[in-house]
Design an enzyme around this catalytic site. Structure first.
Site, PDB file in Angstrom:
ATOM      1  N   GLU A 197      -4.798  -2.860  -6.843  1.00 19.50           N
ATOM      2  CA  GLU A 197      -5.043  -3.574  -5.480  1.00 19.50           C
ATOM      3  C   GLU A 197      -5.981  -5.086  -5.939  1.00 19.50           C
ATOM      4  OE1 GLU A 197      -4.062  -3.546  -2.479  1.00 19.50           O
ATOM      5  OE2 GLU A 197      -3.223  -1.422  -2.153  1.00 19.50           O
ATOM      6  N   SER A 239       0.744  -1.094   0.107  1.00 24.87           N
ATOM      7  CA  SER A 239       0.074   0.058   0.065  1.00 24.87           C
ATOM      8  C   SER A 239       0.880   1.479  -0.106  1.00 24.87           C
ATOM      9  CB  SER A 239      -1.147  -0.086   1.030  1.00 24.87           C
ATOM     10  OG  SER A 239      -1.831  -0.832   0.832  1.00 24.87           O
TER      11      SER A 239
END
Length: 293
Positions: free
Chosen positions: A161, A61
């Site tokens: 993601e 992330s």
């Protein structure tokens, strides 16, 4: 054979930081069953220190910082606006992924200002938010292209993601070096990437980061300001952590600043040990800068 961080294999670059800091950080990471990369950059003197600083490791992330930079670059060019509303469909809100947006609006089909979408993505590390932002700017490769046009290097953005959640192998696709991360943080702080308004907006957003309280900020006094972005993979079936990361800009009470990036990869240690590595390194670096001033 057990994989450990070997002092003999660690690449160390020291310019004006002294042997004591080098020794302290080596002590923290020695015998850990993980690959650890650390870079520190003094904003005032531009002096740097690194261990494995040129080794490309998974971002997880942390890539949301890069994505936010790319999106805000488009805002600066007038292609997007922080005030514009973004339609978020229910199909955008993937299940089985970290998403405060989905928890707040489970049925989707609503509009959210771009500014708030960026805040959810960066400060709360929302995975669905990240992919919606990537859609707005043409996908991962275009995000990389935008940043490279600003002079950024030493990183790769290849997947979103959703793709990373389809298998641990995909978590190795988005990579950076800690030296590159610090250089990008410095360029960002110097407003070489974004306008003043966009820089201030993202800096304030990173100051509001709610994730990783057990990482860079864990052992720092509350008087120390940290604008940072975290990343974490969890463990695979063999108990390996692909990444436990944190990068950020630290501002001391006297106004001095430095960038610090710590990436812990391919670790067989516990989550507590992995995050503790980052927290302990951050603490000794803070003490080093505090003693200097």
């Amino acid at each position: 054979m057990k994989k450990t961080v070997s002092i003999l294999l660690i690449f160390v670059s020291i310019l004006g930081f002294g042997q004591n800091l080098n020794k302290q950080i080596r002590e923290i990471i020695k015998s850990k069953n993980a690959t650890v990369a650390v870079s520190i950059l003094d904003f005032e003197t531009n002096k740097s220190f690194s261990i494995n600083g040129n080794k490309k490791l998974p971002m997880l992330s942390v890539v949301k910082f890069h994505v936010a930079l790319a999106v805000l670059s488009q805002v600066d060019q007038g292609k997007l606006s922080l005030d514009q509303n973004i339609l978020i469909k229910k199909t955008d809100l993937k299940e089985d992924t970290w998403s405060p947006i989905r928890e707040m609006f489970p049925n989707g089909n609503f509009e959210m200002p771009l500014s708030l979408l960026i805040k959810y993505t960066v400060a709360e590390s929302d995975n669905n938010g990240c992919d919606i932002l990537l859609q707005l700017i043409g996908g991962p490769q275009n995000a990389e292209k935008i940043l490279r046009s600003k002079g950024a290097e030493g990183f790769t953005i290849a997947v979103n993601e959703d793709q990373m959640h389809k298998g641990f192998v995909y978590m190795y696709q988005n990579v950076t070096t800690t030296n590159a991360a610090n250089n990008l943080l410095k360029a960002f702080a110097d407003r070489k990437i974004l306008s003043k308004n966009s820089t201030d907006f993202l800096m304030n957003t990173m100051l509001e980061t709610s994730t990783g309280k057990n990482k860079l900020v864990a052992k720092l006094p509350q008087t120390v300001v940290v604008a940072h972005k975290t990343g974490s993979s969890g463990k695979d079936r063999q108990g390996k952590t692909i990444a436990e990361n944190d990068i950020g800009i630290v501002t001391l009470p006297n106004g001095k600043q430095y960038a610090i990036s710590v990436l812990v990869s391919d670790s067989m240690e516990s989550e507590q040990v992995n995050t503790g590595i980052i927290a302990d390194i951050s603490e000794v670096v803070f003490k080093h800068f505090s003693q200097k001033n």
